[in-house]
Enzyme design. Structure first.
Site, short mmCIF file in Angstrom:
data_model
loop_
_atom_site.label_atom_id
_atom_site.label_comp_id
_atom_site.label_asym_id
_atom_site.label_seq_id
_atom_site.Cartn_x
_atom_site.Cartn_y
_atom_site.Cartn_z
N ASP A 104 -10.08 4.64 -0.86
CA ASP A 104 -8.69 5.06 -0.99
C ASP A 104 -8.37 5.92 0.23
O ASP A 104 -9.02 6.97 0.45
CB ASP A 104 -8.55 5.87 -2.28
CG ASP A 104 -7.18 5.70 -2.92
OD1 ASP A 104 -6.19 5.77 -2.19
OD2 ASP A 104 -7.13 5.52 -4.15
N ASP A 206 -2.73 4.89 0.10
CA ASP A 206 -1.90 5.65 -0.85
C ASP A 206 -0.47 5.80 -0.32
O ASP A 206 -0.27 6.11 0.86
CB ASP A 206 -2.54 7.04 -1.03
CG ASP A 206 -1.94 7.83 -2.17
OD1 ASP A 206 -2.09 7.42 -3.33
OD2 ASP A 206 -1.30 8.87 -1.89
N GLU A 269 -0.26 0.71 -1.30
CA GLU A 269 0.49 1.14 -2.49
C GLU A 269 1.94 1.33 -2.08
O GLU A 269 2.28 2.24 -1.30
CB GLU A 269 -0.06 2.46 -3.05
CG GLU A 269 0.59 2.77 -4.41
CD GLU A 269 0.59 4.23 -4.81
OE1 GLU A 269 0.82 4.51 -5.98
OE2 GLU A 269 0.38 5.10 -3.93
N HIS A 331 -4.81 4.09 -12.61
CA HIS A 331 -4.98 5.48 -13.05
C HIS A 331 -3.65 6.21 -13.17
O HIS A 331 -3.61 7.35 -13.60
CB HIS A 331 -5.90 6.20 -12.07
CG HIS A 331 -5.27 6.31 -10.71
ND1 HIS A 331 -4.96 5.22 -9.92
CD2 HIS A 331 -4.87 7.39 -10.00
CE1 HIS A 331 -4.40 5.63 -8.81
NE2 HIS A 331 -4.34 6.95 -8.82
N ASP A 332 -2.57 5.57 -12.73
CA ASP A 332 -1.24 6.19 -12.80
C ASP A 332 -0.38 5.61 -13.91
O ASP A 332 0.66 6.19 -14.25
CB ASP A 332 -0.48 5.96 -11.47
CG ASP A 332 -1.09 6.70 -10.31
OD1 ASP A 332 -1.70 7.75 -10.52
OD2 ASP A 332 -0.95 6.21 -9.17
C1 NOJ Z 1 -0.47 7.70 -5.70
C2 NOJ Z 1 -1.73 7.92 -6.45
O1 NOJ Z 1 -2.11 6.73 -7.07
C3 NOJ Z 1 -1.48 9.05 -7.42
O2 NOJ Z 1 -2.53 9.21 -8.33
C4 NOJ Z 1 -1.23 10.30 -6.63
O3 NOJ Z 1 -0.89 11.35 -7.51
C5 NOJ Z 1 -0.10 10.11 -5.61
N1 NOJ Z 1 -0.19 8.86 -4.91
C6 NOJ Z 1 -0.14 11.18 -4.57
O4 NOJ Z 1 -1.23 10.96 -3.71
#
Ligand code: NOJ
Length: 534
Positions: A104, A206, A269, A331-332
């Site tokens: 990541d 990210d 992402e 995870h989000d």
């Molecule tokens: C996306 C990540 O997947 C998330 O977990 C994170 O809080 C934010 N970006 C900030 O890095």
């Protein structure tokens, strides 16, 4: 590394990616938090699941304000997870098991404890001052513009020492780097080189669409659809704080660097509508990201007609040569089984693993982890703690993997950093292992079929008109034709076969096997091998 040598496509096009959230996968040293040695000890499980790559959420030194997405050193491993030697060992073991390793990469922001930021905030004339985004207050002392943080509140934090505000799209502990500064770009390219030289197979990048902000930092327009049920992020539209044209120069530079190292994949992402999302593939002359993440299945209602349109729109938006991808958990995001229930989560798995494109699976979804209760005193996610009660919290998707029926589920010898899911005893890997009807067996079967049938891995996608609650499509490769029919509803539905075909075999059902009677049971998904009759 021998790898699906029969398909002359890059590994990520016929492969499946499995996301590991290192804090919650396997603890090897008894501190209640997962680590790299723990992941290494579970590689057999991952390899036999039938995926091709693991993506590790951040493992770098971090104060953990956002659980690793606040990086304090881009070229090392946090002691909580191990050290560089443990990483090298994991990488070698993964490669020996036929698994690629994706890291990541968090370029938009660092931790406020990163030495770059410590220097930057030390004085206005420090050489690193311009590595971050500093601005004076407005005459009334308020922040320079109206941008709101994704985690609530203003995107600006006042620094009393140097009497300026700095920008943070997320927590104040995550200051945004200034990607207009060429030294920042060079330093970050060195970070990528560091890991590529070590042998990683790619990066998940990210919040890629955030890294460049509009010149002059103008206010964002208000969001006409904002209401108090939404987080403060949504008070404004992120028109000027994200997706600026110059971001494409940077993703093209990332790609040029990755290409120097052979087959290394870049996954971005990016949360944007199709046209702007697909621009991140770049052009044949200036390629960018191999797989700009497609979150459409997470963001839209679970309804056959709507999903058929979403799939068709996405397929139509792809540029020539742009390889699709699909995501159903992370995870989000809320757990898919919590969102849809167990029966439809099985249908969702079948959809994810039969659509055209690279699927990304999230750890624990293959066990059907669903609803999780977390008491107030055990909430950890800063997003939930800052804006409670709106359903924005992510802890429930981050609970530890249940491996077996021993205390703490074989995840750790001590109480884990987050509680286990309520039904961990029946969801554990050990409990599902020998059960051919389990969610785990379902995922394994689907992944095995992807390897067995090129039509699933790399074949064409042909939509079939939606009938009732049935989402159906064909996958074709040469003479191989598969019909996937998914009943998203709660009553039986007939299905019709494409003209001139009959069923050669029922390859898999989301429910218990039985002879095909011309229709789908409620909550049933089927993969049918077709043969021509004419
Ligand atoms: C996306 C990540 O997947 C998330 O977990 C994170 O809080 C934010 N970006 C900030 O890095």
């Amino acid at each position: 590394m021998p790898h699906n040598a029969s398909h002359p496509t890059p590994w990520w096009e016929n492969g499946a990616v499995y996301q590991i959230y290192p804090r919650s996968f396997q603890d090897s040293n008894g501190d209640g938090v997962g680590d790299l040695a723990g992941i290494e000890s579970r590689l057999d499980y991952v390899a036999t699941l039938g995926v091709d790559a693991i993506w590790l959420s951040p493992i770098f030194p971090s104060p953990m304000a956002d659980f690793g997405y606040d990086v304090a050193d881009y070229c090392d491993v946090d002691p909580l997870f191990g050290d560089l030697a443990a990483f090298d060992s994991l990488l070698a073991a993964a490669h020996a098991s036929g698994l690629r390793v994706i890291l990541d990469f968090v370029p938009n922001h660092s931790s406020d404890q990163h030495p770059w930021f410590v220097e930057s905030r030390s004085s206005r004339d420090n050489s690193k001052r311009d590595w971050y985004i500093w601005r004076d207050a407005r005459p009334d002392g308020s922040p320079p513009n109206n941008w709101t943080s994704d985690f609530g509140g203003s995107s600006w934090e006042w620094d009393a020492g140097t009497e300026q505000y700095y920008l943070h799209a997320f927590l104040k502990e995550q200051p945004d780097l200034n990607w207009h500064n060429l030294d920042v770009r060079a330093a970050m390219m060195d970070v990528l080189r560091f890991w590529l030289e070590r042998g990683v197979d790619g990066f998940r990048i990210d919040v890629l669409w955030h890294i460049i902000k509009a010149q002059g930092l103008p206010d964002n327009p208000p969001n006409p659809d904002y209401g108090p049920h939404l987080g403060e992020r949504d008070k404004v539209l992120q028109t000027n704080s994200t997706d600026q044209p110059e971001t494409h120069d940077i993703s093209a530079a990332f790609r040029a660097l990755a290409d120097e190292y052979g087959e290394r994949v870049l996954i971005g992402e990016i949360f944007l509508p199709n046209d702007r999302l697909c621009a991140y593939y770049g052009t044949p002359h200036r390629p960018e990201i191999h797989l700009p993440f497609n979150f459409a299945l997470l963001e839209n209602a679970w309804d056959a007609r709507g999903l058929a349109r979403i799939i068709a729109d996405y397929e139509a938006a792809l540029p020539p040569g742009g390889w699709p991808n699909w995501v159903i958990g992370s995870h989000d995001a809320p757990r898919i089984a919590a969102r849809l229930g167990e029966a439809q989560a099985r249908v969702a798995a079948m959809l994810l693993l039969t659509l055209r494109g690279t699927p990304t699976l999230y750890q624990g979804d293959e066990l059907g982890i669903g609803e999780v209760t977390i008491s107030q005193d055990r909430l950890r996610d800063p997003r939930e703690l800052r804006e409670p009660g709106l359903g924005l919290g992510r802890d429930r998707s981050r609970t530890p993997m249940p491996w077996d029926g021993s205390p703490h589920a074989g995840f750790s010898k001590v109480e884990p950093w987050l509680p286990l899911s309520d039904d961990w005893v029946k969801r554990s890997v050990a409990a599902q292992q020998g059960d051919t009807g389990s969610m785990l067996a379902h995922y394994r079967k689907l992944l095995a079929l992807r390897r067995e049938y090129p039509a699933l891995a790399i074949g064409d996608y042909l939509g079939v008109a939606v009938q009732d609650d049935v989402l159906a499509f064909e996958r074709r490769h040469g003479k191989e034709r598969l019909l996937i029919a998914l009943n998203l509803g709660d009553h039986e539905c007939p299905i019709s076969l494409p003209p001139g075909t009959s069923i050669a075999d029922i390859l898999h059902s989301t429910l218990s096997p039985r002879p095909f009677g011309g229709g789908l049971r409620r909550d049933e998904g089927l993969i049918l091998l077709l043969e021509g009759t004419s």
